[in-house]
Structures are given as structure tokens and as C-alpha cells.
Scaffold this motif. Structure first.
Motif, PDB file in Angstrom:
ATOM      1  N   GLN A 120       0.824  -1.205   0.000  1.00 16.55           N
ATOM      2  CA  GLN A 120       0.000   0.000   0.000  1.00 16.55           C
ATOM      3  C   GLN A 120       0.862   1.260   0.000  1.00 16.55           C
ATOM      4  O   GLN A 120       0.537   2.245  -0.664  1.00 16.55           O
ATOM      5  CB  GLN A 120      -0.926  -0.003   1.221  1.00 16.55           C
ATOM      6  CG  GLN A 120      -2.058  -1.009   1.134  1.00 16.55           C
ATOM      7  CD  GLN A 120      -2.980  -0.755  -0.042  1.00 16.55           C
ATOM      8  OE1 GLN A 120      -3.292   0.390  -0.370  1.00 16.55           O
ATOM      9  NE2 GLN A 120      -3.416  -1.822  -0.696  1.00 16.55           N
ATOM     10  N   GLU A 121       1.958   1.231   0.733  1.00 22.28           N
ATOM     11  CA  GLU A 121       2.845   2.391   0.796  1.00 22.28           C
ATOM     12  C   GLU A 121       3.424   2.721  -0.569  1.00 22.28           C
ATOM     13  O   GLU A 121       3.548   3.888  -0.940  1.00 22.28           O
ATOM     14  CB  GLU A 121       3.985   2.123   1.786  1.00 22.28           C
ATOM     15  CG  GLU A 121       3.565   2.170   3.251  1.00 22.28           C
ATOM     16  CD  GLU A 121       4.711   1.803   4.177  1.00 22.28           C
ATOM     17  OE1 GLU A 121       5.843   1.649   3.676  1.00 22.28           O
ATOM     18  OE2 GLU A 121       4.474   1.660   5.390  1.00 22.28           O
ATOM     19  N   THR A 122       3.795   1.698  -1.332  1.00 14.66           N
ATOM     20  CA  THR A 122       4.455   1.923  -2.619  1.00 14.66           C
ATOM     21  C   THR A 122       3.493   2.310  -3.727  1.00 14.66           C
ATOM     22  O   THR A 122       3.938   2.731  -4.800  1.00 14.66           O
ATOM     23  CB  THR A 122       5.245   0.675  -3.044  1.00 14.66           C
ATOM     24  OG1 THR A 122       4.353  -0.458  -3.076  1.00 14.66           O
ATOM     25  CG2 THR A 122       6.385   0.399  -2.081  1.00 14.66           C
ATOM     26  N   ILE A 123       2.170   2.171  -3.501  1.00 17.65           N
ATOM     27  CA  ILE A 123       1.209   2.578  -4.529  1.00 17.65           C
ATOM     28  C   ILE A 123       0.354   3.755  -4.065  1.00 17.65           C
ATOM     29  O   ILE A 123      -0.627   4.101  -4.697  1.00 17.65           O
ATOM     30  CB  ILE A 123       0.296   1.397  -4.940  1.00 17.65           C
ATOM     31  CG1 ILE A 123      -0.538   0.909  -3.752  1.00 17.65           C
ATOM     32  CG2 ILE A 123       1.111   0.267  -5.550  1.00 17.65           C
ATOM     33  CD1 ILE A 123      -1.573  -0.139  -4.121  1.00 17.65           C
ATOM     34  N   GLU A 124       0.763   4.368  -2.967  1.00 22.18           N
ATOM     35  CA  GLU A 124       0.002   5.490  -2.416  1.00 22.18           C
ATOM     36  C   GLU A 124      -0.081   6.649  -3.406  1.00 22.18           C
ATOM     37  O   GLU A 124      -1.083   7.381  -3.447  1.00 22.18           O
ATOM     38  CB  GLU A 124       0.642   5.955  -1.110  1.00 22.18           C
ATOM     39  CG  GLU A 124      -0.245   6.836  -0.254  1.00 22.18           C
ATOM     40  CD  GLU A 124      -1.473   6.118   0.291  1.00 22.18           C
ATOM     41  OE1 GLU A 124      -2.498   6.799   0.484  1.00 22.18           O
ATOM     42  OE2 GLU A 124      -1.388   4.889   0.502  1.00 22.18           O
ATOM     43  N   TRP A 125       0.974   6.810  -4.215  1.00 25.72           N
ATOM     44  CA  TRP A 125       1.026   7.918  -5.175  1.00 25.72           C
ATOM     45  C   TRP A 125      -0.121   7.855  -6.183  1.00 25.72           C
ATOM     46  O   TRP A 125      -0.545   8.892  -6.723  1.00 25.72           O
ATOM     47  CB  TRP A 125       2.354   7.892  -5.936  1.00 25.72           C
ATOM     48  CG  TRP A 125       2.533   6.628  -6.729  1.00 25.72           C
ATOM     49  CD1 TRP A 125       3.120   5.469  -6.314  1.00 25.72           C
ATOM     50  CD2 TRP A 125       2.105   6.393  -8.075  1.00 25.72           C
ATOM     51  NE1 TRP A 125       3.086   4.518  -7.304  1.00 25.72           N
ATOM     52  CE2 TRP A 125       2.469   5.062  -8.401  1.00 25.72           C
ATOM     53  CE3 TRP A 125       1.469   7.161  -9.038  1.00 25.72           C
ATOM     54  CZ2 TRP A 125       2.211   4.492  -9.644  1.00 25.72           C
ATOM     55  CZ3 TRP A 125       1.204   6.595 -10.287  1.00 25.72           C
ATOM     56  CH2 TRP A 125       1.570   5.290 -10.579  1.00 25.72           C
ATOM     57  N   SER A 126      -0.634   6.646  -6.457  1.00 25.70           N
ATOM     58  CA  SER A 126      -1.668   6.479  -7.486  1.00 25.70           C
ATOM     59  C   SER A 126      -3.047   6.916  -7.019  1.00 25.70           C
ATOM     60  O   SER A 126      -3.999   6.896  -7.793  1.00 25.70           O
ATOM     61  CB  SER A 126      -1.725   5.019  -7.945  1.00 25.70           C
ATOM     62  OG  SER A 126      -2.180   4.173  -6.907  1.00 25.70           O
ATOM     63  N   LYS A 127      -3.168   7.342  -5.756  1.00 19.75           N
ATOM     64  CA  LYS A 127      -4.477   7.673  -5.202  1.00 19.75           C
ATOM     65  C   LYS A 127      -4.756   9.169  -5.183  1.00 19.75           C
ATOM     66  O   LYS A 127      -5.783   9.595  -4.650  1.00 19.75           O
ATOM     67  CB  LYS A 127      -4.600   7.105  -3.784  1.00 19.75           C
ATOM     68  CG  LYS A 127      -4.497   5.580  -3.739  1.00 19.75           C
ATOM     69  CD  LYS A 127      -4.571   5.071  -2.303  1.00 19.75           C
ATOM     70  CE  LYS A 127      -4.415   3.557  -2.261  1.00 19.75           C
ATOM     71  NZ  LYS A 127      -4.463   3.017  -0.881  1.00 19.75           N
TER      72      LYS A 127
END
Length: 539
Positions: free
Chosen positions: A274-281
């Protein structure tokens, strides 16, 4: 129709078909040259530095220790330690590093690339050549899928012709990431499924099961493709075809069981994922999403602007007019496909397009996010559109029995679309960066400013995360090897030595500026700002 008219029509069709076969051969040659020439001409962007880090068995924790130490390092040292082969590291270290630190990336691509560079060298060009080579295997895989789906060599020929010089596939064929392999696995698993359903033998279902496993170990988003294939089998076989359903479920179960160890790692480290894909939100307006969806779909044929991204306003009306016309053509291609092909054909393509598109677009619209506008995440959508377009163009230009002016116009359209692709590729080819390089495109102008200093120090205050260290490694490829870096986490600067002619800060936040002013009485001036920013210490 009189016999003489039929003879003239057949002669005309044969002439066009033979000419098109020759054109396809020429396009394949052009496509090969485009993929392998100037492989090191594009910058190594942040995500690619992750590839180089992983394929040599290095880890993020090793790199993070440099941040903890906050010592001064040269660009050459960073590249040597974290972007080059490491003595004693093996494939086991690659898999272990991914499993412990970033399980959202399955290991197949990284292991295969490691084996490739052992044979062909560790340069940027050699590493990227693996993706270029895999992208060539897409051609026969696409042809096989067209044979299974349409039972037509002509549709397969048209599909190959328009993928060889497709700017979207060209861009990712020259990138040291897993997207060419992801594309290949989607095509192979799709063709293997259709073949298994046709033959219904143990061998054919075993091949499909292996293709599932390869796809899942290449990219997690392949799971959407696998789900879509399950829906396709259920929709087209129903409860009556028990043998096929049983064989499919057995093949699916075998693939999932083999993927379970990695799935377990993902589940146990869901917080890291979740931390590594947080930017996509991050949230963007709906109209920007709609613009981006249109631009992305058009990139199969037309891609001439390197800097466009969803928040920017479209400035060239003619450019966007072409994009909208292409989108309308895609919609018509899907409509034509549904009208002219059996359910077993159109439902496959419709599911391939819609499942991935909706699974990403709906959360973006409801909750906010940019998943649906990241081109590399929508490769199944591109392939579905590609198949629909190939069928439309093959029918309208070659297979149609009519001999009217309309048929000639469709042939001109086909040649016009290929011309758009070639023009796009010619524009992309010499550029050192393109839209797929993301924010790392700003590294070139920032490096040009840094290079004007005789003895600079570059400070990164966000190197406690992927975005920070990936960007520093990307910049290191562009700077002189002796250029100095100092990596910190947030604002924990203790002191800066006075031995440098200039001190630069990457992406300094307002918090950092306040800290520098209050704790050190330092002022920094903005010298570059776009997607990233570069600041210079005032002396």
C-alpha cells in the motif's frame, strides 16, 4: 455481378493484399530497427533504476543505510554500488530482496533479465535489449491469437502490421521494465486458452496453466486478465460443457497453487504494498481523467507530445481533434466487431478491454486516483482495442466482397494510420525522454543547471522513500561521476561543508525551507520548477 467485374475485383484485392504483405515485411524490419537502435538514448528513469538495483541482487535496505549515514557520495559510487553487478549475489538474492521489500513486483522479469545481462553485458543498452527482444516475440504471439480468435490469416497480418510501428509498444520495448513481457504473456495465455477450449486435451490445458503462472509471476495486474478469462469461459460454455469447465478449473487451480507462495508474501506485507502505490491515489478532476483516457487510447497510432499528462490543458486543437477521431474509430471498431463476429469472438475482446478499464476507472472516479491514466497499467485494454481495429481494417480493406469507392477510402485510412504511427515513432526515436519516463524527464534540465557549477553538492531530503532514491540514481546517470551527493531523510540536516562552490537541493519543501532558515540561517532560491524543483543555497 458480371464475371468480368468479379475478375477485376479479385485482381484488385490480390494486388492490394500482396502489396500489403510486402508493406508488412518492411514494417517488421522498421519495427526491429526502431527497437534496437539508440537503446541507450533515453534517460534511465527512476523505475528503471529499480530494475538495475534488483537484477544485481542489491536491496533498498542497503541503499537506505546511505541515507542513515548521510555521508557524501559521488554519482559514480552510487552507480557502482547500486546499479552494477555485486560479487557473490545470485538469483536467490534477487527473489529474496523482492519478497522482503517489494512483493508487489513478482520476480520473473528480474530473474530473466539477470540471466540476459550475464550473456549480453550490463550496459543500459544491453539491459533494455531484453525488453526489445521480448517485444519481437509479441508479433508471432499476436498472430497466433488472431488465428484462434478470428480464424483468419489476414486479420493476423493486419494486426502485426499495426503493432510493429505502434508508438505505444515502441516506447515500452525500449524500457528496462516488465511491460513487454507482460504484453507477451497476455497474448500467449489468451491464445493458449482459446486453443485449449478448442482441443480440450490435457496437453493444451497444461500449456494454458503454465501461461497463467508466467503471467502472474510477471505482473500482479495479470490477475485481472485471468479473472476476465474465467468470465469468458463461464459466459461461452455455460453449465452444460462440464468437461471444458472442469479442465479449465483444474488448469486455473494449478496456476494459482503455484502462485500461492508469492500471494502469501503479498498478503503478509500488504502495508508495504500500500505504501508503494500510495502515489496512485491522488485526486484529479473528472474532465482531466476523460481527456487522459482519450489520449492514452490514441497512443496505439498517434503519439507526438512527450510532456502531456492528465492535469495539463490541451493546447493544440488539431492534435486533440485527431485523438478524438481515433477514439471514435475505436468505438466503431468494437461496435463492428460485435455486429459481425460470433459471441465467442466479440465477448473475448470486450471482456479483455472492459474488465481492466472498469476495474481502474471506477475507483478513480468514485474515490479518486490516477490508476486508469497510467498507460502501462492498461496494456490489456490497448491489446483489446488493437484486436478490434485489426479486425475492422482487415474486413474493410481486404475481406469485404464489395468493390466500391468506400473500400478504397478504408485502404487509404489504413495507410494513413500506419503513416501516423511511423511519424510518431520518428518523433519519439531521437528524444532523450518521453511521457513514460514520468517526473524523471525534469532531470535533464536540472542536471544542465548543476553542471554549470564547478564543484557542486546535490542534497536530497526525500531519500527515505522510493521516489527520492530512484530519482537520485536516475540523475547520477546524467552527471559526471565525481559529482557529490548527500542523502538525508526529511529535514535532518546537521551541517554542510564549505568546500563546494554551489549547494543544490532536490525538491525542497516549504518545511525544509523554514527549517534551513530557522536552524541554520540559510536561504535557498528556486532555479528550476516543473514536476520537480531544484533549489540553490544562497551564500
Amino acid at each position: 455481378m458480371p464475371d468480368s467485374s468479379k475478375t477485376i475485383q479479385k485482381a484488385d484485392d490480390d494486388l492490394f493484399f500482396n502489396s500489403f504483405k510486402l508493406l508488412t515485411i518492411v514494417l517488421i524490419v522498421i519495427g526491429i530497427l526502431l527497437r534496437f537502435i539508440n537503446l541507450d538514448g533515453k534517460i534511465s528513469w527512476a523505475d528503471e533504476t529499480f530494475t538495475y538495483l534488483r537484477i544485481y541482487g542489491s536491496t533498498k535496505s542497503d541503499l537506505m543505510q546511505e541515507v542513515v549515514n548521510s555521508q557524501i557520495l559521488t554519482a559514480g559510487t552510487l552507480l557502482e554500488k547500486y546499479q552494477s553487478p555485486v560479487v557473490g549475489k545470485t538469483i536467490i538474492d534477487i527473489v529474496k530482496g523482492l519478497a522482503l521489500e517489494d512483493p508487489k513486483h513478482p520476480p520473473l522479469y528480474f530473474v530473466m533479465t539477470n540471466l540476459w545481462v550475464q550473456c549480453f553485458g550490463t550496459t543500459v543498452a544491453a539491459t533494455r535489449s531484453f525488453s526489445a527482444f521480448i517485444s519481437l516475440l509479441v508479433f508471432p504471439a499476436l498472430y497466433w491469437l488472431c488465428q484462434e480468435l478470428f480464424k483468419s490469416k489476414i486479420v493476423g497480418l493486419v494486426a502485426i502490421a499495426i503493432i510493429t510501428v505502434s508508438p505505444f509498444h515502441f516506447v515500452y520495448a525500449q524500457e528496462a521494465r516488465m511491460y513487454s513481457l507482460y504484453t507477451l504473456n497476455i497474448l500467449l495465455s489468451s491464445a493458449a486458452l482459446l486453443r485449449a477450449m478448442r482441443l480440450n486435451t490435457k496437453a493444451s490445458w497444461s500449456i494454458y496453466s503454465v501461461s497463467l503462472l508466467l503471467g502472474l509471476y510477471t505482473h500482479l495486474l495479470f490477475s485481472l486478465v485471468a479473472i476476465g478469462q474465467g468470465i469468458y469461459v463461464a459466459v461461452n460454455q455455460g453449465v452444460r460443457a462440464r468437461k471444458i469447465l472442469t479442465a479449465y478449473l483444474s488448469a486455473l487451480l494449478a496456476g494459482i497453487l503455484a502462485f500461492l507462495p508469492w500471494l502469501f508474501l503479498i498478503n503478509t506485507q500488504s502495508n508495504k504494498v500500500q505504501e508503494t502505490i500510495e502515489w496512485s491515489k491522488r485526486i484529479v478532476p473528472l474532465n482531466d481523467l476523460v481527456d487522459a483516457w482519450q489520449v492514452n487510447r490514441a497512443r496505439i497510432f498517434f503519439d507526438i507530445t512527450p510532456e502531456y499528462s492528465y492535469p495539463e490543458q490541451l493546447k493544440n486543437n488539431l492534435w486533440f481533434l485527431i485523438i478524438r477521431l481515433l477514439v471514435i474509430l475505436f468505438i466503431y471498431a468494437v461496435y463492428f466487431l460485435c455486429r459481425r463476429t460470433p459471441k465467442s469472438t466479440w465477448s473475448f475482446i470486450l471482456i479483455l478491454i472492459s474488465l481492466t478499464a472498469l476495474a481502474q476507472a471506477i475507483p478513480d472516479v468514485i474515490f479518486g486516483g490516477v490508476r486508469s491514466v497510467i498507460g502501462r497499467y492498461s496494456i490489456p485494454v490497448y491489446l483489446g482495442c488493437h484486436l478490434a481495429m485489426a479486425y475492422l481494417l482487415a474486413q474493410k480493406t481486404i475481406l469485404s466482397p464489395d468493390m466500391t469507392m468506400r473500400k478504397h477510402l478504408w485502404r487509404l485510412l489504413l495507410l494513413g494510420l500506419i503513416s501516423l504511427q511511423i511519424i510518431s515513432c520518428v518523433i519519439i526515436f531521437p528524444k532523450s525522454t518521453w511521457w513514460n519516463k514520468g517526473y524523471s524527464a525534469d532531470n535533464i534540465p536540472m542536471v544542465n543547471i548543476i553542471k554549470q557549477s564547478q564543484n557542486p553538492l546535490v542534497i536530497c531530503l526525500k531519500c527515505g522513500n522510493d521516489w527520492g532514491w530512484g530519482n537520485v540514481l536516475s540523475i547520477s546517470y546524467l552527471l559526471e561521476p565525481q559529482t557529490k551527493f548527500q542523502l538525508f531523510h526529511e529535514t535532518d540536516i546537521k551541517q554542510i561543508t564549505n568546500t563546494f562552490t554551489d549547494v543544490f537541493f532536490l525538491n525542497a519543501s516549504e518545511k525544509l525551507q523554514d527549517t534551513l532558515k530557522k536552524e541554520h540561517d540559510w536561504n535557498i532560491a528556486l532555479v528550476f520548477k516543473h514536476k520537480q524543483s531544484l533549489w540553490k543555497l544562497k551564500k
